[in-house]
Write a protein that holds these residues in place. Structure first.
Motif, PDB file in Angstrom:
ATOM      1  N   ALA A  19      12.887 -12.410 -12.479  1.00  0.00           N
ATOM      2  CA  ALA A  19      14.304 -12.750 -12.659  1.00  0.00           C
ATOM      3  C   ALA A  19      14.921 -12.884 -11.268  1.00  0.00           C
ATOM      4  N   CYS A  20      14.937 -14.081 -10.760  1.00  0.00           N
ATOM      5  CA  CYS A  20      15.402 -14.333  -9.395  1.00  0.00           C
ATOM      6  C   CYS A  20      16.915 -14.086  -9.286  1.00  0.00           C
ATOM      7  N   PRO A  21      17.326 -13.157  -8.419  1.00  0.00           N
ATOM      8  CA  PRO A  21      18.764 -12.895  -8.289  1.00  0.00           C
ATOM      9  C   PRO A  21      19.535 -14.061  -7.681  1.00  0.00           C
ATOM     10  N   PHE A  22      18.891 -14.866  -6.839  1.00  0.00           N
ATOM     11  CA  PHE A  22      19.580 -15.987  -6.202  1.00  0.00           C
ATOM     12  C   PHE A  22      19.773 -17.150  -7.175  1.00  0.00           C
ATOM     13  N   CYS A  23      18.816 -17.362  -8.045  1.00  0.00           N
ATOM     14  CA  CYS A  23      18.998 -18.366  -9.104  1.00  0.00           C
ATOM     15  C   CYS A  23      20.019 -17.850 -10.113  1.00  0.00           C
ATOM     16  N   GLY A  24      19.951 -16.552 -10.393  1.00  0.00           N
ATOM     17  CA  GLY A  24      20.873 -15.956 -11.356  1.00  0.00           C
ATOM     18  C   GLY A  24      22.324 -16.087 -10.947  1.00  0.00           C
ATOM     19  N   ILE A  25      22.644 -15.807  -9.706  1.00  0.00           N
ATOM     20  CA  ILE A  25      24.043 -15.879  -9.273  1.00  0.00           C
ATOM     21  C   ILE A  25      24.565 -17.312  -9.368  1.00  0.00           C
ATOM     22  N   GLN A  26      23.691 -18.294  -9.193  1.00  0.00           N
ATOM     23  CA  GLN A  26      24.116 -19.694  -9.345  1.00  0.00           C
ATOM     24  C   GLN A  26      24.450 -20.021 -10.797  1.00  0.00           C
ATOM     25  N   ARG A  27      23.845 -19.284 -11.728  1.00  0.00           N
ATOM     26  CA  ARG A  27      24.105 -19.475 -13.158  1.00  0.00           C
ATOM     27  C   ARG A  27      25.191 -18.537 -13.675  1.00  0.00           C
ATOM     28  N   HIS A  45      22.573 -28.574  -0.981  1.00  0.00           N
ATOM     29  CA  HIS A  45      21.211 -28.041  -0.914  1.00  0.00           C
ATOM     30  C   HIS A  45      21.116 -26.540  -0.656  1.00  0.00           C
ATOM     31  N   ALA A  46      22.210 -25.885  -0.310  1.00  0.00           N
ATOM     32  CA  ALA A  46      22.133 -24.468   0.056  1.00  0.00           C
ATOM     33  C   ALA A  46      23.444 -23.767  -0.270  1.00  0.00           C
ATOM     34  N   PHE A  47      23.369 -22.443  -0.293  1.00  0.00           N
ATOM     35  CA  PHE A  47      24.593 -21.653  -0.383  1.00  0.00           C
ATOM     36  C   PHE A  47      24.450 -20.426   0.501  1.00  0.00           C
ATOM     37  N   ALA A  48      25.589 -19.842   0.846  1.00  0.00           N
ATOM     38  CA  ALA A  48      25.614 -18.673   1.716  1.00  0.00           C
ATOM     39  C   ALA A  48      26.425 -17.589   1.044  1.00  0.00           C
ATOM     40  N   VAL A  62      24.803 -12.270   6.493  1.00  0.00           N
ATOM     41  CA  VAL A  62      24.881 -13.326   5.484  1.00  0.00           C
ATOM     42  C   VAL A  62      23.485 -13.843   5.188  1.00  0.00           C
ATOM     43  N   LEU A  63      23.252 -14.234   3.938  1.00  0.00           N
ATOM     44  CA  LEU A  63      22.015 -14.896   3.537  1.00  0.00           C
ATOM     45  C   LEU A  63      22.322 -16.353   3.252  1.00  0.00           C
ATOM     46  N   VAL A  64      21.520 -17.254   3.805  1.00  0.00           N
ATOM     47  CA  VAL A  64      21.614 -18.682   3.501  1.00  0.00           C
ATOM     48  C   VAL A  64      20.397 -19.001   2.649  1.00  0.00           C
ATOM     49  N   ILE A  65      20.641 -19.611   1.478  1.00  0.00           N
ATOM     50  CA  ILE A  65      19.645 -19.710   0.420  1.00  0.00           C
ATOM     51  C   ILE A  65      19.577 -21.140  -0.102  1.00  0.00           C
ATOM     52  N   PRO A  66      18.374 -21.693  -0.299  1.00  0.00           N
ATOM     53  CA  PRO A  66      18.311 -23.012  -0.923  1.00  0.00           C
ATOM     54  C   PRO A  66      18.751 -22.931  -2.380  1.00  0.00           C
ATOM     55  N   ARG A  67      19.423 -23.939  -2.865  1.00  0.00           N
ATOM     56  CA  ARG A  67      19.862 -23.961  -4.259  1.00  0.00           C
ATOM     57  C   ARG A  67      18.681 -24.146  -5.200  1.00  0.00           C
ATOM     58  N   THR A  68      17.637 -24.803  -4.743  1.00  0.00           N
ATOM     59  CA  THR A  68      16.410 -24.967  -5.519  1.00  0.00           C
ATOM     60  C   THR A  68      15.565 -23.714  -5.355  1.00  0.00           C
ATOM     61  N   HIS A  69      14.972 -23.241  -6.448  1.00  0.00           N
ATOM     62  CA  HIS A  69      14.106 -22.060  -6.349  1.00  0.00           C
ATOM     63  C   HIS A  69      12.829 -22.448  -5.618  1.00  0.00           C
ATOM     64  N   VAL A  70      12.616 -21.816  -4.489  1.00  0.00           N
ATOM     65  CA  VAL A  70      11.407 -21.998  -3.689  1.00  0.00           C
ATOM     66  C   VAL A  70      11.070 -20.624  -3.127  1.00  0.00           C
ATOM     67  N   GLU A  71       9.829 -20.201  -3.295  1.00  0.00           N
ATOM     68  CA  GLU A  71       9.467 -18.827  -2.936  1.00  0.00           C
ATOM     69  C   GLU A  71       9.527 -18.545  -1.445  1.00  0.00           C
ATOM     70  N   ASN A  72       9.058 -19.478  -0.635  1.00  0.00           N
ATOM     71  CA  ASN A  72       8.967 -19.181   0.803  1.00  0.00           C
ATOM     72  C   ASN A  72       8.993 -20.473   1.617  1.00  0.00           C
ATOM     73  N   LEU A  73       8.902 -20.312   2.911  1.00  0.00           N
ATOM     74  CA  LEU A  73       8.980 -21.425   3.850  1.00  0.00           C
ATOM     75  C   LEU A  73       7.898 -22.474   3.602  1.00  0.00           C
ATOM     76  N   TYR A  74       6.725 -22.043   3.167  1.00  0.00           N
ATOM     77  CA  TYR A  74       5.601 -22.954   2.982  1.00  0.00           C
ATOM     78  C   TYR A  74       5.881 -24.021   1.922  1.00  0.00           C
ATOM     79  N   ALA A  75       6.719 -23.705   0.948  1.00  0.00           N
ATOM     80  CA  ALA A  75       7.000 -24.617  -0.160  1.00  0.00           C
ATOM     81  C   ALA A  75       8.320 -25.368  -0.005  1.00  0.00           C
ATOM     82  N   LEU A  76       9.020 -25.160   1.081  1.00  0.00           N
ATOM     83  CA  LEU A  76      10.349 -25.739   1.282  1.00  0.00           C
ATOM     84  C   LEU A  76      10.265 -27.245   1.538  1.00  0.00           C
TER      85      LEU A  76
END
Length: 168
Positions: A19-27, A45-48, A62-76
């Motif tokens: 249950a991703c908290p960053f995706c959750g807050i967007q919903r 593309h992002a939120f802070a 502050v955390l800057v977060i991609p709006r798309t769920h991506v686990e880490n830098l490798y998949a960005l």
């Protein structure tokens, strides 16, 4: 994509049913650590958001977060990477202007060995003060209640003057 990046992209540490908290807050899913009042900027593309975990001499990180769920830098994706970098720069400048700090640092963690603990990429933007010993005080971080985060979020929102809702 290079062969090495492709192989790293397939490795995941995100548990099944996460249950991703960053995706959750967007919903609109909120809890004590994820409040709408934490959001300071939303772009395509992002939120802070003001982080709920602070180090002793570095309040208001502050955390800057991609709006798309991506686990880490490798998949960005490059497009999300550009969006994150642009917002990170704006947030760093906003922190310098509104927090009365001597500078900023950014950091980003990948995989458990890299200290990643939320399975959605995010960049930390931290206010810095002379001799704050941020990197020596990793274990001194504390979880901060929403009421303590709100003044930092208000100041930064006023400085950034960017949208703060996910309808963009």
């Amino acid at each position: 994509m290079t062969e090495g990046r492709s192989a790293a992209h397939r490795v995941t540490h995100e548990p099944a049913g996460y249950a991703c908290p960053f995706c959750g807050i967007q919903r609109g899913v909120v809890d004590q650590w994820n409040q709408p009042s934490d959001i300071v900027a939303v772009t395509e593309h992002a939120f802070a958001r003001v982080a709920p975990k602070w180090w002793p001499a570095n309040p208001g990180g502050v955390l800057v977060i991609p709006r798309t769920h991506v686990e880490n830098l490798y998949a960005l994706s490059p497009k999300d990477g550009q969006g994150i970098w642009e917002l990170t720069q704006q947030v760093a400048d906003g922190i310098r202007s509104s927090y009365d700090c001597a500078g900023t640092s950014i950091r980003q963690h990948n995989e458990p060995a890299g200290d990643q603990d939320v399975w959605h990429l995010h960049v930390h933007v931290l206010p810095r003060r002379h001799d704050d010993r941020l990197y020596q005080r990793h274990d001194d971080a504390r979880w901060v209640p929403s009421a303590e985060r709100q003044p930092y979020a208000r100041r930064l929102r006023a400085t950034l003057r960017l949208p703060t809702t996910f309808e963009t």
